[in-house]
Design a protein around this motif. Sequence first.
Motif, PDB file in Angstrom:
ATOM      1  N   MET A  32       0.729  -1.538   0.226  1.00 24.48           N
ATOM      2  CA  MET A  32      -0.555  -0.020   0.121  1.00 24.48           C
ATOM      3  C   MET A  32       0.706   1.126   0.164  1.00 24.48           C
ATOM      4  SD  MET A  32      -2.866   1.289   2.079  1.00 24.48           S
ATOM      5  CE  MET A  32      -3.457   2.644   2.571  1.00 24.48           C
ATOM      6  N   GLY A  33       2.007   0.992   0.841  1.00 23.29           N
ATOM      7  CA  GLY A  33       2.865   2.538   0.346  1.00 23.29           C
ATOM      8  C   GLY A  33       3.466   2.816   1.906  1.00 23.29           C
ATOM      9  N   SER A  34       4.035   3.923   2.544  1.00 20.91           N
ATOM     10  CA  SER A  34       4.963   4.350   3.083  1.00 20.91           C
ATOM     11  C   SER A  34       3.831   3.850   4.077  1.00 20.91           C
ATOM     12  CB  SER A  34       6.156   4.793   3.086  1.00 20.91           C
ATOM     13  OG  SER A  34       5.147   6.399   2.432  1.00 20.91           O
ATOM     14  N   ARG A  35       4.836   3.788   5.945  1.00 15.79           N
ATOM     15  CA  ARG A  35       3.608   4.060   6.770  1.00 15.79           C
ATOM     16  C   ARG A  35       3.138   5.744   6.652  1.00 15.79           C
ATOM     17  NH1 ARG A  35       4.886   5.187  12.576  1.00 15.79           N
ATOM     18  NH2 ARG A  35       3.397   5.310  13.678  1.00 15.79           N
ATOM     19  N   ALA A  36       3.940   7.242   5.862  1.00 21.08           N
ATOM     20  CA  ALA A  36       3.366   8.067   5.704  1.00 21.08           C
ATOM     21  C   ALA A  36       2.741   8.696   5.085  1.00 21.08           C
ATOM     22  CB  ALA A  36       4.430   8.932   5.303  1.00 21.08           C
ATOM     23  N   GLU A  37       2.642   7.654   3.849  1.00 19.03           N
ATOM     24  CA  GLU A  37       1.357   7.662   3.134  1.00 19.03           C
ATOM     25  C   GLU A  37      -0.080   6.841   3.408  1.00 19.03           C
ATOM     26  OE1 GLU A  37       0.364   6.524  -1.899  1.00 19.03           O
ATOM     27  OE2 GLU A  37       2.634   6.103  -0.817  1.00 19.03           O
ATOM     28  N   ARG A  38       0.336   5.885   4.181  1.00 19.43           N
ATOM     29  CA  ARG A  38      -1.020   5.237   5.007  1.00 19.43           C
ATOM     30  C   ARG A  38      -1.052   6.566   5.650  1.00 19.43           C
ATOM     31  NH1 ARG A  38       2.565   0.990   5.361  1.00 19.43           N
ATOM     32  NH2 ARG A  38       2.834   0.887   7.212  1.00 19.43           N
ATOM     33  N   ILE A  39      -0.777   6.883   6.397  1.00 20.98           N
ATOM     34  CA  ILE A  39      -1.598   7.819   7.725  1.00 20.98           C
ATOM     35  C   ILE A  39      -1.903   8.960   6.731  1.00 20.98           C
ATOM     36  CG2 ILE A  39      -0.280   9.437   9.211  1.00 20.98           C
ATOM     37  CD1 ILE A  39       0.671   7.626  10.257  1.00 20.98           C
ATOM     38  N   ALA A  40      -1.534   9.723   6.067  1.00 21.61           N
ATOM     39  CA  ALA A  40      -1.737  10.808   4.524  1.00 21.61           C
ATOM     40  C   ALA A  40      -3.431  10.210   4.650  1.00 21.61           C
ATOM     41  CB  ALA A  40      -0.609  10.991   4.027  1.00 21.61           C
ATOM     42  N   GLN A  41      -3.421   9.531   3.975  1.00 22.51           N
ATOM     43  CA  GLN A  41      -4.713   8.748   2.955  1.00 22.51           C
ATOM     44  C   GLN A  41      -5.581   8.234   4.338  1.00 22.51           C
ATOM     45  OE1 GLN A  41      -3.733   5.396   1.073  1.00 22.51           O
ATOM     46  NE2 GLN A  41      -6.351   5.014   0.668  1.00 22.51           N
ATOM     47  N   ARG A  42      -5.218   8.053   5.547  1.00 21.89           N
ATOM     48  CA  ARG A  42      -6.483   8.222   6.252  1.00 21.89           C
ATOM     49  C   ARG A  42      -6.578   9.111   6.740  1.00 21.89           C
ATOM     50  NH1 ARG A  42      -7.976   3.034   9.078  1.00 21.89           N
ATOM     51  NH2 ARG A  42      -8.651   4.514   9.448  1.00 21.89           N
ATOM     52  N   PHE A  43      -5.551  10.091   7.051  1.00 22.41           N
ATOM     53  CA  PHE A  43      -6.182  11.586   7.377  1.00 22.41           C
ATOM     54  C   PHE A  43      -6.954  11.965   6.527  1.00 22.41           C
ATOM     55  CE2 PHE A  43      -5.923  16.336   7.273  1.00 22.41           C
ATOM     56  CZ  PHE A  43      -5.793  16.164   8.985  1.00 22.41           C
ATOM     57  N   HIS A  44      -6.795  12.281   5.183  1.00 23.18           N
ATOM     58  CA  HIS A  44      -7.205  12.819   4.457  1.00 23.18           C
ATOM     59  C   HIS A  44      -8.357  11.546   4.046  1.00 23.18           C
ATOM     60  CE1 HIS A  44      -9.633  14.123  -0.032  1.00 23.18           C
ATOM     61  NE2 HIS A  44      -9.013  12.811  -0.412  1.00 23.18           N
ATOM     62  N   GLU A  45      -9.215  10.459   4.876  1.00 20.91           N
ATOM     63  CA  GLU A  45      -9.978   9.943   4.395  1.00 20.91           C
ATOM     64  C   GLU A  45     -11.095  10.349   5.999  1.00 20.91           C
ATOM     65  OE1 GLU A  45      -8.990   6.037   1.927  1.00 20.91           O
ATOM     66  OE2 GLU A  45      -9.462   6.128   3.977  1.00 20.91           O
ATOM     67  N   ALA A  46     -10.740  10.360   6.549  1.00 24.94           N
ATOM     68  CA  ALA A  46     -10.976  11.028   8.309  1.00 24.94           C
ATOM     69  C   ALA A  46     -11.324  12.533   7.659  1.00 24.94           C
ATOM     70  CB  ALA A  46      -9.820  10.512   9.407  1.00 24.94           C
ATOM     71  N   TYR A  47     -10.614  13.174   7.976  1.00 23.00           N
ATOM     72  CA  TYR A  47     -11.134  14.820   7.703  1.00 23.00           C
ATOM     73  C   TYR A  47     -12.527  14.856   6.593  1.00 23.00           C
ATOM     74  CZ  TYR A  47     -10.590  19.876   6.369  1.00 23.00           C
ATOM     75  OH  TYR A  47     -10.719  20.873   6.505  1.00 23.00           O
ATOM     76  N   GLU A  48     -12.442  14.101   5.697  1.00 23.83           N
ATOM     77  CA  GLU A  48     -13.924  14.528   4.822  1.00 23.83           C
ATOM     78  C   GLU A  48     -15.048  13.906   5.082  1.00 23.83           C
ATOM     79  OE1 GLU A  48     -13.455  16.239   1.791  1.00 23.83           O
ATOM     80  OE2 GLU A  48     -11.944  16.194   1.585  1.00 23.83           O
ATOM     81  N   GLU A  49     -14.495  12.835   6.214  1.00 20.72           N
ATOM     82  CA  GLU A  49     -15.738  11.718   7.065  1.00 20.72           C
ATOM     83  C   GLU A  49     -16.015  12.951   7.932  1.00 20.72           C
ATOM     84  OE1 GLU A  49     -16.875   8.555   9.450  1.00 20.72           O
ATOM     85  OE2 GLU A  49     -14.683   8.353   7.691  1.00 20.72           O
ATOM     86  N   LEU A  50     -15.754  13.646   8.687  1.00 20.98           N
ATOM     87  CA  LEU A  50     -15.912  14.474   9.625  1.00 20.98           C
ATOM     88  C   LEU A  50     -16.318  15.659   9.564  1.00 20.98           C
ATOM     89  CD1 LEU A  50     -12.759  12.871  11.990  1.00 20.98           C
ATOM     90  CD2 LEU A  50     -15.898  12.421  12.124  1.00 20.98           C
ATOM     91  N   ALA A  51     -15.401  16.359   8.445  1.00 13.00           N
ATOM     92  CA  ALA A  51     -16.410  17.782   8.484  1.00 13.00           C
ATOM     93  C   ALA A  51     -17.363  17.958   8.209  1.00 13.00           C
ATOM     94  CB  ALA A  51     -15.380  18.188   6.389  1.00 13.00           C
ATOM     95  N   PRO A  52     -18.254  17.254   7.544  1.00 15.92           N
ATOM     96  CA  PRO A  52     -19.457  17.904   8.098  1.00 15.92           C
ATOM     97  C   PRO A  52     -20.186  17.732   9.112  1.00 15.92           C
ATOM     98  CG  PRO A  52     -19.336  16.129   5.855  1.00 15.92           C
ATOM     99  CD  PRO A  52     -18.604  16.228   7.104  1.00 15.92           C
ATOM    100  N   SER A  53     -19.574  16.944  10.660  1.00 22.69           N
ATOM    101  CA  SER A  53     -20.116  17.232  11.618  1.00 22.69           C
ATOM    102  C   SER A  53     -19.351  17.921  12.186  1.00 22.69           C
ATOM    103  CB  SER A  53     -20.394  15.283  11.936  1.00 22.69           C
ATOM    104  OG  SER A  53     -18.956  15.585  12.314  1.00 22.69           O
TER     105      SER A  53
END
Length: 60
Positions: A1-22
């Motif tokens: 899947m990629g480096s640890r930094a890439e996995r964290i960046a991806q999860r951050f992006h996904e969580a940000y998009e999910e939580l923004a409306p709330s």
Amino acid sequence: MGSRAERIAQRFHEAYEELAPSHGYETREASRKPWADVPEQNKGLMVAVVGRLLEQGVIR
């Protein structure tokens, strides 16, 4: 899947998009994309930021 930094960046992006409306925030439609569709330049920046935070021990 990629480096640890890439996995964290991806999860951050996904969580940000999910939580923004709330938190009363709606991301711009132009930037509201799944990680796979985020432009490489933007991904690279996010991965570099996470990498720096990992190096500094801010993220463990």
